[in-house]
Design an enzyme around this catalytic site. Structure first.
Site, mmCIF file in Angstrom:
data_model
loop_
_atom_site.group_PDB
_atom_site.id
_atom_site.type_symbol
_atom_site.label_atom_id
_atom_site.label_comp_id
_atom_site.label_asym_id
_atom_site.label_seq_id
_atom_site.Cartn_x
_atom_site.Cartn_y
_atom_site.Cartn_z
ATOM 1 C CG ASN A 1 34.482 43.881 32.267
ATOM 2 O OD1 ASN A 1 34.781 43.985 31.078
ATOM 3 N ND2 ASN A 1 35.373 43.980 33.216
ATOM 4 C CG HIS B 1 38.115 37.660 37.675
ATOM 5 N ND1 HIS B 1 38.489 36.461 37.149
ATOM 6 C CD2 HIS B 1 38.762 38.603 36.958
ATOM 7 C CE1 HIS B 1 39.348 36.669 36.172
ATOM 8 N NE2 HIS B 1 39.527 37.963 36.023
ATOM 9 C CG HIS C 1 36.032 39.737 27.312
ATOM 10 N ND1 HIS C 1 37.317 39.315 27.075
ATOM 11 C CD2 HIS C 1 35.859 39.711 28.648
ATOM 12 C CE1 HIS C 1 37.891 39.012 28.226
ATOM 13 N NE2 HIS C 1 37.026 39.251 29.196
ATOM 14 N NE ARG D 1 45.513 43.984 30.737
ATOM 15 C CZ ARG D 1 45.686 43.114 31.732
ATOM 16 N NH1 ARG D 1 44.646 42.608 32.354
ATOM 17 N NH2 ARG D 1 46.888 42.725 32.083
ATOM 18 N NE ARG E 1 46.062 42.084 27.861
ATOM 19 C CZ ARG E 1 46.404 41.156 28.738
ATOM 20 N NH1 ARG E 1 45.553 40.211 29.066
ATOM 21 N NH2 ARG E 1 47.603 41.151 29.284
ATOM 22 C CG HIS F 1 41.008 46.584 33.258
ATOM 23 N ND1 HIS F 1 41.446 45.346 33.685
ATOM 24 C CD2 HIS F 1 42.015 47.458 33.556
ATOM 25 C CE1 HIS F 1 42.657 45.470 34.208
ATOM 26 N NE2 HIS F 1 43.034 46.746 34.130
ATOM 27 C CB THR G 1 42.374 41.037 36.793
ATOM 28 O OG1 THR G 1 42.130 42.031 35.812
ATOM 29 C CG2 THR G 1 42.943 41.674 38.037
ATOM 30 C CD GLU H 1 37.657 46.082 36.193
ATOM 31 O OE1 GLU H 1 38.578 45.568 35.535
ATOM 32 O OE2 GLU H 1 36.619 45.497 36.468
ATOM 33 C CD GLU I 1 34.894 44.146 41.440
ATOM 34 O OE1 GLU I 1 34.603 45.338 41.225
ATOM 35 O OE2 GLU I 1 35.003 43.295 40.536
#
Ligand code: PXP
Length: 259
Positions: A14, A208, A17, A52, A56, A50, A111, A80, A166
């Site tokens: 992922n 996660h 970040h 969003r 962000r 993801h 999340t 996602e 998931e």
């Protein structure tokens, strides 16, 4: 039912970040597509992003750029998105191999848990997205739902036309870091796997909060077919570099997954 042992689990990296860091200064660097390329070169089989609603981190313009990288490496893109029809056109346009429907709250830092499919409104929206996604594509475009390892919720999910669930591992990962008992989580994950197979599905993913240490017991028990990991990878990359971190994590995932 005899437990299934996933002996060749997939690592999904992922890269949200990387975009978080970019957005923090409104700069054009660091670039998520460069991160995707490094992660895939280091052995990851999937890139997870993801988009969003509050944008962000990942921006609309990142989608085609990251997709071009996953295509170049013949890897998978896992997008996602919230259980909302607003996100759906972007997903259709990007044509990721997977979409993962997640709950989303604007005020959350990340999340915070799985979809509450016991809530009728949420269930109906997720059902609609699943049917719409499946009606737009034939094969090769799959869908997963981000859920807690809760039997009631899983049973509701498994009646939908999905390809995987998931499982949210955030609480497990926290307890692991604090050296608190984790057996209850491992048992719940095994039950979740049993349920998934009982309903004729073949994929159960996890994600996660996972780190190179907390992922190990899950891999050793062969619980999941895919691990989506982001925050720890990007954090550790600050010290060791992204390629080194992904290579090391992928090696742990592949070597510990031996029955
Ligand atoms: N899986 C899902 C569904 C997520 O929402 C996230 C966080 O965006 C992850 C995996 C990765 O979590 P982390 O960044 O904590 O490794």
């Amino acid at each position: 039912m005899k437990p299934t042992f996933f002996s060749n689990p997939r690592l999904g990296v992922n890269i949200d970040h990387v975009a978080t860091l970019r957005q923090a200064r409104g700069e054009r660097y660091p670039s998520p597509e460069v991160a995707a390329e490094i992660a895939l070169r280091a052995g990851a089989e999937q890139i997870t992003i993801h988009l969003r609603e509050d944008r962000r981190h990942i921006q609309d313009g990142d989608l085609p750029l990251v997709k071009s990288i996953t295509q170049k490496y013949k890897a998978l893109l896992n997008l996602e998105m919230a259980a909302s029809l607003d996100m759906f056109p972007m997903a259709l346009e990007t044509e990721p191999e997977w979409i993962c429907i997640v709950p989303e709250k604007r005020e959350e830092r990340t999340t915070e848990g799985g979809l509450n499919l016991l809530d009728t409104k949420t269930f109906e929206m997720v059902k609609r997205i699943c049917h719409d996604w499946k009606s737009k594509f034939s094969i090769g475009h799959q869908i997963s739902l981000f859920l807690e390892a809760d039997e009631k919720i899983l049973k509701r999910a498994l009646d939908l036309p999905i390809d995987a669930v998931e499982i949210h591992t955030g609480e497990y990962a926290k307890k692991f870091l604090l050296k608190q008992p984790i057996e209850g989580f491992l048992k719940a994950y095994q039950t979740a796997q049993d349920l998934v197979f009982h309903h004729g599905k073949k994929n159960i993913h996890a994600g996660h909060g996972l780190t190179i240490d907390s992922v190990a017991p899950l891999v050793e028990l062969g619980l999941f077919s895919e691990y989506n990991i982001g925050h720890w990878i990007i954090s550790q990359a600050v010290f060791d570099g992204l390629e080194t971190v992904v290579r090391k994590l992928n090696k742990v995932i592949k070597t510990k997954a031996q029955p």
